[in-house]
Each structure stands twice: as structure tokens, then as C-alpha cells.
Write an enzyme that holds these catalytic residues in place. Structure first.
Site, PDB file in Angstrom:
ATOM      1  N   ALA A  50       0.823  -1.212   0.000  1.00  0.00           N
ATOM      2  CA  ALA A  50       0.000   0.000   0.000  1.00  0.00           C
ATOM      3  C   ALA A  50       0.858   1.263   0.000  1.00  0.00           C
ATOM      4  O   ALA A  50       0.416   2.313  -0.439  1.00  0.00           O
ATOM      5  CB  ALA A  50      -0.901   0.008   1.227  1.00  0.00           C
ATOM      6  N   LYS A  51       2.066   1.161   0.534  1.00  0.00           N
ATOM      7  CA  LYS A  51       3.009   2.291   0.598  1.00  0.00           C
ATOM      8  C   LYS A  51       2.348   3.548   1.156  1.00  0.00           C
ATOM      9  O   LYS A  51       2.607   4.651   0.702  1.00  0.00           O
ATOM     10  CB  LYS A  51       3.634   2.550  -0.775  1.00  0.00           C
ATOM     11  CG  LYS A  51       4.490   1.372  -1.278  1.00  0.00           C
ATOM     12  CD  LYS A  51       5.270   1.711  -2.537  1.00  0.00           C
ATOM     13  CE  LYS A  51       6.189   0.578  -2.966  1.00  0.00           C
ATOM     14  NZ  LYS A  51       5.508  -0.629  -3.445  1.00  0.00           N
ATOM     15  N   ARG A  52       1.508   3.374   2.173  1.00  0.00           N
ATOM     16  CA  ARG A  52       0.846   4.506   2.783  1.00  0.00           C
ATOM     17  C   ARG A  52       1.803   5.252   3.716  1.00  0.00           C
ATOM     18  O   ARG A  52       2.729   4.654   4.289  1.00  0.00           O
ATOM     19  CB  ARG A  52      -0.386   4.053   3.574  1.00  0.00           C
ATOM     20  CG  ARG A  52      -1.449   3.332   2.746  1.00  0.00           C
ATOM     21  CD  ARG A  52      -2.000   4.195   1.620  1.00  0.00           C
ATOM     22  NE  ARG A  52      -3.222   3.651   1.057  1.00  0.00           N
ATOM     23  CZ  ARG A  52      -3.307   3.058  -0.141  1.00  0.00           C
ATOM     24  NH1 ARG A  52      -2.246   2.936  -0.908  1.00  0.00           N
ATOM     25  NH2 ARG A  52      -4.475   2.631  -0.590  1.00  0.00           N
TER      26      ARG A  52
END
Lengths: 325, 325
Positions: free
Chosen positions: B127-129
Site C-alpha cells: 500500500a506504501k501509505r
């Protein structure tokens, strides 16, 4: 720019797609006489009571919690837009707050974007996405473009602009830039965020001079140069925290044409009075985003949430307009 | 660790929540004899033909494109998991590829996570949030926890681990760390990505010594120290591109207990043979993620996509197991 698009809501099909986001933003700020961005980061546990009443009146108590919460979030956002929209030029939708409600939340994200457009507001998705090339292209499809499928194209959210995270470098920004330009949309690239932890990475000094934030600013300046319109504003903007006014001047020098999106006013401690350097390119040189400061204004002032939000939005709008002048 | 949870799929309710993600990962790698992660980044325009047939046989052509595409994506992911799951320890779901299909895509993301669990696979949300504190907490609710609402809690995706972007600094990672530890889950923090653009920001030299990636590695090492289990592995891992094997040794020294998630094998040029330094903490010291290399193997070899994927997954699994030994 047609009169219809200038007077109406965000650009729909048939609007002049040749005008880049920078010019479009300048036009909208002038028309609305506002740089204020209503930040919507709805917390289901802190919605306006009227929103819950409105949602439940139309809904069914038999629906699962995610559906009921999403309906209440939709009503809350609609009420906040109705109360404050006339003072604002845009909404900033905090994607996390919709995403946590799953598929119903994502539907309400799209619905809220549509609601904002009906009120003539630009829509900024605060998504902070960033990934390698092919994945960045998928995120760009989700927010700015559409996805080709064997069953026909699936339209994305179609927001006017989105925030992106540049940690992965220039090639990770390219698909966003390409999609934004193809659709007349804009980007706000994280350069210097509003939180205390910004010092941990962004403000580290580089051996080549400046800090990581300065490097990001240079990247934004380079990518944005090709997208600068007649207004002097580019389609590639920057997120610069209102909590670091001492950094504004240097960052503005490195990104002379970038619209700045300035979060951090209010609860986080940023003061509009200190943001004048952001407006050097003109009245649309910066957008002031306020979320809890507006939507939770009643927690400070008491009274009706909608009335308190409208008052605070009006106050912030007038203050920003004065500082930008 | 109970026998039931060791033999079964990912931890469900009632499993031993006191064991941290590092120990859980070590146990799963040992049980599956695999460090291979099936990356699922479904492109609706490049699905396995059998997936489209399966989806359309059960669906209706009257549904909107997003729904039909999402059903086909679900079938594609299910077929890929069926074909290759026995060779893998985890799936890595590329959230962008589901998100671009809107609400139906988000539903299929949850459905695919459940399908992977049925096959005994860990689920990693790529997700690389990353965001400021309160928003990071919302993303953590979406992926790792649940969201309190007036209508009852809304469960998140409940993945075993997710990728996060640390550009916003330590305070932006805290809500993810807190949520991960509360639920026995893990994080993979971006430290050095697999794309060419990683040089633009991550490999810039700092005046304090090292590069931005080294600084991020130090941050991961610090945050992860408190979450290191009996296996010697922490619950806070790192994303390190398989395309930069020369960086592995230094990054491993700074993060001695972090599980590494290594993308970039195959199409991006990474070679498993060069990744031995990542495995210093043991066989579960690193996970090898392969996406197109497995799912699109038939484009290189010809023949049935499922058979080609199974062959390639088996080959990569054996190679990784040998390199890790």
C-alpha cells in the site's frame, strides 16, 4: 476558458482541456475570491449529530456497520460542504478516512467528490500515493484517469488534483504527471510536511547542499516547468506545511511557479498571517487547507456545528485573501 | 504458537496474539520451506483468459465495466493463488491495481486476501501509505485494525503486514507500529526501492554521513528493536530492492533484525543469487517478491499460464531456499 466552465463546477466533459491545471486554479481562485480548502477527514466517531440523523432517516438499521458508517460520513461531508462551500475554492478529501470503511467508503469518496463539484468546488484527493512506474500509473488511473478493461473503460475518481509522495524519485512521478496533463489535472507533491517528524527525513542536510526538502523542491520545479500556464502557475504543485513558515521563502524560490498546498493551519499550529511568501506568484499561488479547524469549530465555540463551521470558514477565507493581496 | 495456527492459514481470532510478526513469519517460512511471495498486481487488460471465462460464466454481462472487471480480477487472482500457492509463503497485493476499479475493486481486494489465507498464505498489502499522525492512524485502521463507529466497529482488511512510506518521519510511523503490535501484524518500511529513480532521493548523501536510505534504515532499526522476537526477527521490516544487491550488506548491518521484503526480481533485473546478505538473520530474514515474473511466465515460455506460473514459482522458491541456506 469558457464562461460556462468558469461559472460552473469543476470541468466536465466538453470543457476546454487545453488549459492546464495552473491556469484553471488561478481562474477558480479569482472567481471564488478564496484560497480556502475545506479539508474533509471524517472520523465516524466524531460526525456532526445532524449527519447521523440524516443518514439514519434515509437508511436501514439492518445494514452492516460499514454501510451505515459510510452513509453517515456521506451526510456529514455533504452538510459540511453545504455549510462552508461558498467560502471555499476546493475540498481536500483525506482518502484514508474513506478507505477505512472499505468498499462502501470508497463509494462515498466518489459521491463526496461529486457533491463538491455540484457546489463549484475543485476536488483535491489527499492520497499521498507513490510507487514504482507501473504501479504509479495504476494509481494515476484510479484518481486522474481511467482503466482500460476488456469490458470497457473504468473511470477513476476524476479529481482535479491529488497529492503524491516523491520518495521513490523522478520516474515514480512521471506516470502521475503524464496522466495529470492528459486530463488537465494537477499534482501536489509532498515537499515539506506539516508534522514534527518532517525533521527526521525531509530536513536532513545533503552533502550537495540544502536539505532533502530542497532536493524535492528542485525536482518539483524541474517537472513543473513544462506545465506552467499563462497565469504563471504550473500544473505541478507542492505540499508545504503551514507549520514551517521560515521555510516558505527558500522553497518558493526553488518552485517559482508551483501552487502551494498549505496544510497545518489551526490545530497543528500554522498561522495564515505568516504565509505571505507562498503567494508571491499571485492570489492562487497557495491554497490554505483547514480541516478540523473548520469542521470541529463548534468544539471551540459551542453552538450549531454548521453555523460554527461557516463562521470559521468565512474568517479564514477573509484572512487568507488579505494575506495574499 | 499453537499447532492449529502453525498448520493452518493466517492467524484468525483466537490465535496466539502475543507472538509478534517476526516470530510468526519465521514459523511460516520454516513450515512452508519458502521465502517466495506471489505478487498480485492484476492488470484488467492482461488477465489470464481462463479468469475472464470463469468470471463471465458466473456473472452477468449487464453489470457495469467496473464490476465485470473486478470479478475477472478476482478470478485471475484466485487462479494464480491456486496454481502457485503451494510454492509460496505469502501474497503481496498491489493495492493500486484494485483501487483503480473503485468500490468493486476494494471488495475484491478483501476477497483476494481471504482466498490467500485459505491457502495458508500470509497476506502483505503493498500500500506504501504514509501520512501525518491522525491520518496514519486511519490508514492503520483500514489495513491492520478496525474503525470504531456509532454503529459498531468496521473491520479493516486485516492483512498480516503492509508496506509504508517513511518520508514523513518517525511520528508518521508510530500509528502503524502501534496498530501492528496491537494486532500481531508487521510493517515493511520503504528503505531502498527497486526502481532507477531510487537514486534521485533515497541515495542522496547526507552531511551526517550515509544516504537518505541509510537514515531510513537507522529509523527502521530503532523502531524495530522493541519488536524483536525469539526468532531474532522484528515486526518492523524493510523494503529493499533486489536490484541493488551492493546495498544489501550495509542496510542489513543497520537493520540486523528486520525482515527484508525484496521486490524487483525478474522483470526489473534483480537476481536471487545476489541476495544472500539479506538472509543473515536466518531463512526468514528476507522474502522474495515476484509478480509479473510468475504470473506472466507464459509470455516467455508459452503454454498454459497456470502451468507456466507454477513452474516458475517452483523454480524461484528452490533457488531462494538454496541462497538462504
Amino acid at each position: 476558458m469558457t464562461v460556462a466552465s468558469a461559472e460552473g463546477s469543476s470541468r466536465g466533459p466538453g470543457a476546454d482541456e487545453l488549459t492546464g491545471f495552473g491556469d484553471w486554479l488561478a481562474e477558480r481562485v479569482a472567481a471564488r475570491e478564496s484560497q480556502l480548502v475545506l479539508g474533509l477527514d471524517p472520523d465516524p466517531a466524531r460526525l456532526w449529530p445532524s449527519a447521523i440523523r440524516r443518514a439514519e432517516a434515509n437508511g436501514t438499521v439492518a445494514a452492516p456497520p460499514a454501510t451505515r458508517a459510510a452513509r453517515a460520513v456521506a451526510a456529514h461531508c455533504a452538510l459540511a460542504i453545504e455549510a462552508t462551500g461558498e467560502h471555499c475554492v476546493a475540498v481536500k478529501l483525506q482518502v484514508a478516512c474513506f478507505e477505512r470503511l472499505g468498499a462502501p467508503g470508497w463509494s462515498v469518496l466518489a459521491e463526496t467528490a461529486g457533491r463538491a463539484r455540484e457546489h463549484g468546488l475543485l476536488v483535491i484527493a489527499d492520497a499521498k500515493r507513490g510507487d514504482i512506474h507501473v504501479t504509479a500509473a495504476a494509481y494515476a488511473q484510479a484518481f486522474l484517469g481511467e482503466t482500460p478493461t476488456p469490458f470497457g473503460p473504468v473511470p477513476g475518481l476524476g479529481v482535479d488534483a491529488m497529492t503524491v509522495n516523491p520518495l521513490l524519485g523522478r520516474d515514480s512521478l512521471e506516470p502521475f504527471t503524464t496522466a495529470a496533463r492528459a486530463h488537465g489535472r494537477g499534482l501536489f507533491v509532498l515537499v515539506r510536511t506539516s508534522n514534527p517528524g518532517a525533521d527526521d527525513v525531509q530536513e536532513r542536510g545533503l552533502v550537495d547542499g540544502g536539505s532533502v526538502s530542497d532536493r524535492l523542491a528542485a525536482l518539483v520545479g524541474e517537472i513543473g516547468a513544462a506545465g506552467t500556464g499563462q497565469s504563471g502557475l504550473s500544473d505541478i504543485g507542492a505540499v508545504v506545511g503551514a507549520t514551517a513558515p521560515d521555510r516558505l521563502h527558500a522553497l518558493r524560490e526553488q518552485m517559482p511557479h508551483a501552487p502551494f498546498l498549505l496544510p497545518g493551519v489551526g490545530a497543528q499550529g500554522g498561522r495564515i498571517e505568516e504565509l505571505a511568501p507562498a503567494f508571491v506568484p499571485g492570489p492562487a499561488g497557495a491554497l490554505i487547507a483547514a480541516s478540523r479547524g473548520i469542521v470541529a469549530a463548534h468544539e471551540q465555540t459551542g453552538g450549531d456545528p454548521a453555523a460554527a463551521a461557516a463562521r470559521e470558514a468565512g474568517r479564514l477565507r477573509a484572512l487568507a485573501w488579505r494575506v495574499a493581496a
